[in-house]
Design an enzyme around this catalytic site. Structure first.
Site, PDB file in Angstrom:
ATOM      1  N   CYS A   1       0.831  -1.205   0.000  1.00 13.45           N
ATOM      2  CA  CYS A   1       0.000   0.000   0.000  1.00 13.45           C
ATOM      3  C   CYS A   1       0.866   1.255   0.000  1.00 13.45           C
ATOM      4  O   CYS A   1       0.640   2.181  -0.780  1.00 13.45           O
ATOM      5  CB  CYS A   1      -0.925  -0.019   1.216  1.00 13.45           C
TER       6      CYS A   1
ATOM      7  N   CYS B   1      -5.781  -3.674   7.560  1.00 11.11           N
ATOM      8  CA  CYS B   1      -6.963  -2.812   7.588  1.00 11.11           C
ATOM      9  C   CYS B   1      -8.178  -3.423   6.910  1.00 11.11           C
ATOM     10  O   CYS B   1      -9.310  -3.157   7.307  1.00 11.11           O
ATOM     11  CB  CYS B   1      -6.643  -1.449   6.980  1.00 11.11           C
TER      12      CYS B   1
END
Length: 370
Positions: free
Chosen positions: A111, A209
């Site tokens: 990410c 997440c």
């Protein structure tokens, strides 16, 4: 830095990024708050074991609400940037593919490397901000002798996030501020309290997440079901390093290097996963000593402190987030590949993870273990 310039603060809704915004606001900077909306927690909430819609970390509606509330408290503009499609393409799908092929991925590094910093800087530029600031525990500064920006470990070693930031480019480092690099977590919480932030006691995020319950196996099943697919058959043999078949397993995605539990094989001594052979659907098991190795190869290197590796170099190498960096020698073996040779054998070197290289506090670079 000129305080008339605008800084875009990456706000996750947590204590760290909120404190960064409060600190910079108190110092008189012009700020804009940005939250990256990366994953809709409602997508898989109907699947057994995923809890109520919106419950999660970093990507939940609660976190967006917290970030917006902090921005309102500080009287700064605030925007949510929807990057769900890109996040799924660049992070979630590679995560799924890696697990199904026998690798153990690091979605946080993917990410940061491929999405978060790139998009934050793009958005910042669009709204007139010269730099971004994040709540990462790291430091960066310009080395006039080498002419390069450096990424450095923070004061709070327990919160060090440089392992996940090894993919940052010189351009990204030159336009990024890490205001928490010289602070400890208790100091940050105290700062948050002193700035009147009600979330100063909010717990730290611990999970991936997009997998708020931490159960990646359920996530794989739920995600593939949503895509109209099912878990592929990756079952196969449990074998020793000498090739002896000692059992069978139900799927290679259920294992990672170093794993001991759940092997389904009873022997006179403990067995561990030594290697995953995705092409053969084999899980290689052995004793603890077989987990130790002095060498690894890494590809897709990103160099930070140096432009390239001209000759072998002594470094401290870190093979997972919680791993204590160990002395090693690195040398190039190809255009984008290095050989890392440790002074002492290291346990459970895992393909798919990153190896990050340090010269003291300075991140030399990093790459992906293959």
């Amino acid at each position: 830095m000129n305080k008339s310039e605008t800084i875009a603060v990456a706000m996750s809704g947590g204590v760290d990024s909120s404190t960064v915004a409060a600190m910079l606001r108190a110092e008189g900077y012009n700020l804009v708050g940005l939250t990256m909306q990366l994953w809709n927690q409602r997508r898989l909430a109907h699947h057994e074991g995923f809890g109520e819609p919106g419950v999660g970390r970093c990507c939940s509606l609660d976190d967006v609400y917290d970030a917006r509330r902090v921005a309102e408290t500080l009287a700064i503009p605030y925007y949510v940037v929807n990057q769900e499609d890109r996040f799924e393409r660049d992070v979630v799908k590679p995560f799924v593919e890696d697990y199904l092929s026998g690798r153990t991925p690091i979605p946080c590094s993917l990410c940061n490397n491929h999405l978060k910093f790139d998009q934050l800087l793009r958005t910042a530029q669009q709204i007139g901000a010269e730099k971004i600031a994040t709540g990462h525990y790291a430091r960066n500064d310009f080395n006039a002798q080498t002419g390069r920006w450096e990424l450095k470990r923070p004061a709070d070693r327990a919160k060090d996030q440089t392992y996940f930031l090894f993919g940052l480019t010189q351009e990204q480092l030159s336009r990024t501020l890490f205001p928490l690099g010289h602070k400890t977590k208790p100091e940050v919480r105290e700062d948050a309290k002193n700035h009147g932030l009600k979330l100063f006691e909010k717990p730290d995020s611990q999970e991936i997440c997009f997998i708020p319950n931490g159960d990646y196996k359920k996530f794989l099943d739920a995600y593939l079901e949503e895509q109209g697919e099912s878990l592929p058959d990756t079952s196969g043999e449990l074998v020793t390093s000498s090739g002896e078949v000692v059992g069978h397993h139900t799927g290679i995605h259920n294992f990672t290097v170093g794993q001991r539990k759940g092997l389904g094989v009873a022997t006179g001594s403990p067995l561990y996963v030594i290697e995953l052979r995705g092409d053969k659907r084999q899980v290689v098991v052995g004793n603890n000593d077989e987990l130790l190795t002095r060498n690894l190869r890494a590809k897709r290197m990103n160099w930070i402190a140096v432009s390239d590796l001209a000759q072998p170099m002594r470094v401290h190498a870190k093979i997972r987030h919680k791993h204590e960096p160990a002395w090693a020698t690195i040398e190039k073996t190809g255009d984008d590949e290095v050989l890392v040779t440790f002074d002492d054998p290291q346990r459970a070197v895992t393909p798919g993870q990153a190896v990050v290289l340090y010269d003291g506090d300075v991140v030399v670079g990093g790459g992906w273990i293959c």
